[in-house]
Each structure stands twice: as structure tokens, then as C-alpha cells.
Write an enzyme that holds these catalytic residues in place. Sequence first.
Site, mmCIF file in Angstrom:
data_model
loop_
_atom_site.group_PDB
_atom_site.id
_atom_site.type_symbol
_atom_site.label_atom_id
_atom_site.label_comp_id
_atom_site.label_asym_id
_atom_site.label_seq_id
_atom_site.Cartn_x
_atom_site.Cartn_y
_atom_site.Cartn_z
ATOM 1 N N CYS A 107 -1.409 3.242 4.909
ATOM 2 C CA CYS A 107 -2.764 2.680 4.788
ATOM 3 C C CYS A 107 -3.055 1.701 5.933
ATOM 4 C CB CYS A 107 -2.930 2.015 3.423
ATOM 5 S SG CYS A 107 -4.642 1.656 2.994
ATOM 6 N N ARG A 154 -14.925 -4.081 -6.729
ATOM 7 C CA ARG A 154 -13.594 -3.443 -6.673
ATOM 8 C C ARG A 154 -12.729 -4.162 -7.688
ATOM 9 N NH1 ARG A 154 -10.959 -1.246 -1.340
ATOM 10 N NH2 ARG A 154 -10.417 0.424 -2.764
ATOM 11 N N ASN A 211 -0.653 -1.421 -4.511
ATOM 12 C CA ASN A 211 -1.179 -1.193 -3.163
ATOM 13 C C ASN A 211 -1.711 0.238 -3.116
ATOM 14 O OD1 ASN A 211 -1.520 -2.183 -0.376
ATOM 15 N ND2 ASN A 211 -0.021 -0.644 0.178
ATOM 16 N N LYS A 212 -2.244 0.618 -1.983
ATOM 17 C CA LYS A 212 -2.879 1.932 -1.809
ATOM 18 C C LYS A 212 -2.084 3.066 -2.449
ATOM 19 C CE LYS A 212 -5.982 2.756 -0.332
ATOM 20 N NZ LYS A 212 -7.148 2.939 -1.254
ATOM 21 N N GLY A 221 -9.629 -3.387 2.571
ATOM 22 C CA GLY A 221 -8.413 -4.218 2.540
ATOM 23 C C GLY A 221 -8.674 -5.500 1.762
ATOM 24 N N ALA A 222 -7.665 -5.911 0.965
ATOM 25 C CA ALA A 222 -7.843 -7.040 0.046
ATOM 26 C C ALA A 222 -8.312 -8.313 0.737
ATOM 27 C CB ALA A 222 -6.516 -7.296 -0.659
ATOM 28 N N ASP A 267 -2.473 -5.247 -2.720
ATOM 29 C CA ASP A 267 -3.754 -5.652 -3.318
ATOM 30 C C ASP A 267 -3.522 -6.618 -4.463
ATOM 31 O OD1 ASP A 267 -4.407 -2.833 -2.049
ATOM 32 O OD2 ASP A 267 -6.229 -4.061 -2.151
ATOM 33 N N SER A 324 -3.304 -2.426 6.383
ATOM 34 C CA SER A 324 -3.261 -3.794 5.878
ATOM 35 C C SER A 324 -3.423 -4.714 7.078
ATOM 36 C CB SER A 324 -1.921 -4.049 5.191
ATOM 37 O OG SER A 324 -1.599 -5.422 5.261
ATOM 38 N N LYS A 342 -2.507 -13.055 -3.951
ATOM 39 C CA LYS A 342 -2.804 -11.731 -4.513
ATOM 40 C C LYS A 342 -2.152 -11.599 -5.903
ATOM 41 C CE LYS A 342 -3.749 -9.586 -0.132
ATOM 42 N NZ LYS A 342 -3.188 -8.860 1.004
HETATM 43 C C1 RUB Z 1 -6.165 -1.185 1.449
HETATM 44 C C2 RUB Z 1 -4.751 -1.465 1.083
HETATM 45 C C3 RUB Z 1 -4.063 -2.566 1.830
HETATM 46 C C4 RUB Z 1 -4.175 -3.866 1.030
HETATM 47 C C5 RUB Z 1 -3.715 -5.071 1.848
HETATM 48 O O1 RUB Z 1 -6.814 -0.357 0.500
HETATM 49 O O2 RUB Z 1 -4.184 -0.891 0.174
HETATM 50 O O3 RUB Z 1 -2.706 -2.278 2.009
HETATM 51 O O4 RUB Z 1 -5.508 -4.088 0.634
HETATM 52 O O5 RUB Z 1 -4.574 -5.271 2.934
HETATM 53 P P1 RUB Z 1 -8.384 -0.030 0.688
HETATM 54 P P2 RUB Z 1 -4.708 -6.706 3.611
HETATM 55 O O6 RUB Z 1 -8.541 0.590 2.029
HETATM 56 O O7 RUB Z 1 -8.725 0.852 -0.437
HETATM 57 O O8 RUB Z 1 -9.119 -1.360 0.606
HETATM 58 O O9 RUB Z 1 -3.341 -7.053 4.101
HETATM 59 O O10 RUB Z 1 -5.689 -6.512 4.724
HETATM 60 O O11 RUB Z 1 -5.182 -7.654 2.571
#
Ligand code: RUB
Length: 306
Positions: free
Chosen positions: A129, A61, A208-209, A19-20, A198, A131, A234
Site C-alpha cells: 500500500c 472512514r 492496515n490495508k 492514508g490515516a 490505520d 503509508s 492510531k
Molecule cells: C492506507 C493504508 C496505510 C495506512 C497508514 O489505506 O493502509 O498503510 O493508512 O498510512 P487507504 P500513514 O489508502 O485506504 O487510506 O502512514 O500515511 O498514516
Amino acid sequence: MLESVQTTAKKIKRLEVQGARNVAIAAIKAIETLSRETETKNTEEFLEELSEAKEILFVSRETEPLMRNAVRWIISQVEKSDKKRVRELAEIVSSASQQFLKNLEDSREKIAEMGAKRIRNNSVILTHCHSSTVTYLLKKAKQEGKSFEIICTETRPIFQGRVTVKEMLELDVRTTLIVDSAARFFMNQADFVLVGADAITSEGNVINKIGTSMIALEAHEARTPFYVVSELLKFDPVTMYGDYERIEERSPDEIWRNHPKNLIIRNPAFDVTRRDFIHGIICEEGIISPHSVIEVTHRKYPWVFR
Ligand code: RUB
């Protein structure tokens, strides 16, 4: 000295940190640890080491502008300082890191407060996914005593939907898990969709994913509002100056280990959802239209554009 940075980069690459937001936090902590433990003797060496660390983290990444904005901002605080001693510069890294983390925390809180207001008793929300920003918002709504239901896609190939599902069950939220391709089947049962991000581009598109854009299209067709829940940091400034956001492509083994030889397997980690399919971006400055993302980001974080 760069070992701890290498270790963090490996964890990010392997999705042990996912997650980002978590990726950015891990990168900030790695930079802070490096500057605390550095053995460099002068400003030039110190800056050189930070720059190497930055490169290692950035390639871990490639679709993570929040990480890039964070690391760039922290290093810029050192660059513009007139301090000369490495220890003093390391202190700047440390306080800048803390400041950035605090800002992230405050943003998440504001996002959750505003976003939770959109959740009504008995709302049904579909998500994709995992988040941490989305689940934090849902946690807030739950704390406010709202009762709602969530439908989670499993999110092939790494099944991050299971992480979301576990968090929801811990909150005692009624949770349904579906395969990704069942999203349209269940879309009419959802009051709205909430997904994370992301990257956000200068045109207001959201990355995003993988699969997110398909869900957005399905939501559009079903007239189900589709919201993106995301910190403004972001936003990726390179998209404003002509570059496309790079989409990370991961190993085919994540999809099929020991697959037949000569088979082509493609595994992009993210896709682009066009702004036309996004009802609103729930960010720290309010619930905004994707069209106004540049203006709002510029007002709040002018340094991103420098
Ligand atoms: C995770 C993903 C999340 C964003 C946002 O992809 O797509 O929706 O990163 O996450 P991966 P957050 O599992 O490949 O990292 O809100 O936690 O920043």
C-alpha cells in the site's frame, strides 16, 4: 457552515485524501476552518456545530482512530475551557489544532530517525500500500546516504502501491513493483517488511490495508521480520472496552465496474494482523513489542483512555 467539512469528508471517502495520517490532518484542518468561519452566537451553538462536524468526519472512514483521537482531543480543549465568547473558543480550536499537528510532525520525525537505523546499505525492504509514515522513514534513510532497494505490492483494488513507487523513484531508490499475490514469491529476497497502520487495538493487533495480514503470515513463514511503522495515536481506545475496530467495506465497483448481476463482491478496505506476526512497532516512543502498546500509549497519551 458545515459545507467545508462536508467537502473534506467527501474527499476522504473518495480516497482523494488517502492514508490515516493525511486523513487526520485533513479532518483537523476542516475543524479549524469551520471554527474560524463559524457564525454561531454562543458556546452551546458552537459546541453543537463542532459535534455535527465530528459526526460527518467520523463516518467518512470508519477505521481511522487517529482522526477520531485528534478531533476528540481538540474538542475536549474547548469543552474544558472557561471562555465564553465564540471568538475565544475558536482560538482554542486553532491553537489545539496546531499543537496536535506539531505533535504528529515530531512523532513522524522520531519514528523516521529510529526506523532508519534498521536500514543498512543494500537492505531490501518489502512494503504494501502507501503509508506516508513508511515513505518518510525511507526518505530519511536515503538522506543519510544509505542505498537500499524496495519491493512494492501494487495493492488492489485502488493501486496505492503506485503512489509508493512514484515516491521511491523520485528518491532515486531502486524499486520493483509486484502484484499482491507475488508477495510470497519475493519474500525470501526481502530483509524485512515495513507497513503502516490505520488502527492499533488494545491487544496489540494492527489494522492496515487489506492484504497486510497475508503478507505478515508470509513473512512469518519465511522468517522475514515484519515491522509496523505507526504513531501511537492510531491506538483505538474503544477496543479496550470491548468493541471491535470496525472494518470499512467499500464499493464493489472499485473491484469490477459493470460486473455481472447477482454476483457478490466483497471489498473490505483493511484487515487485522495479529500481534504474533509483528516483530515490532516502530513508534515515537521507540521500537516496541505489540504486547506493550497499551502501557506505552498510556504513558505518553493518558487522555486517550478518558
Ligand atoms: C492506507 C493504508 C496505510 C495506512 C497508514 O489505506 O493502509 O498503510 O493508512 O498510512 P487507504 P500513514 O489508502 O485506504 O487510506 O502512514 O500515511 O498514516
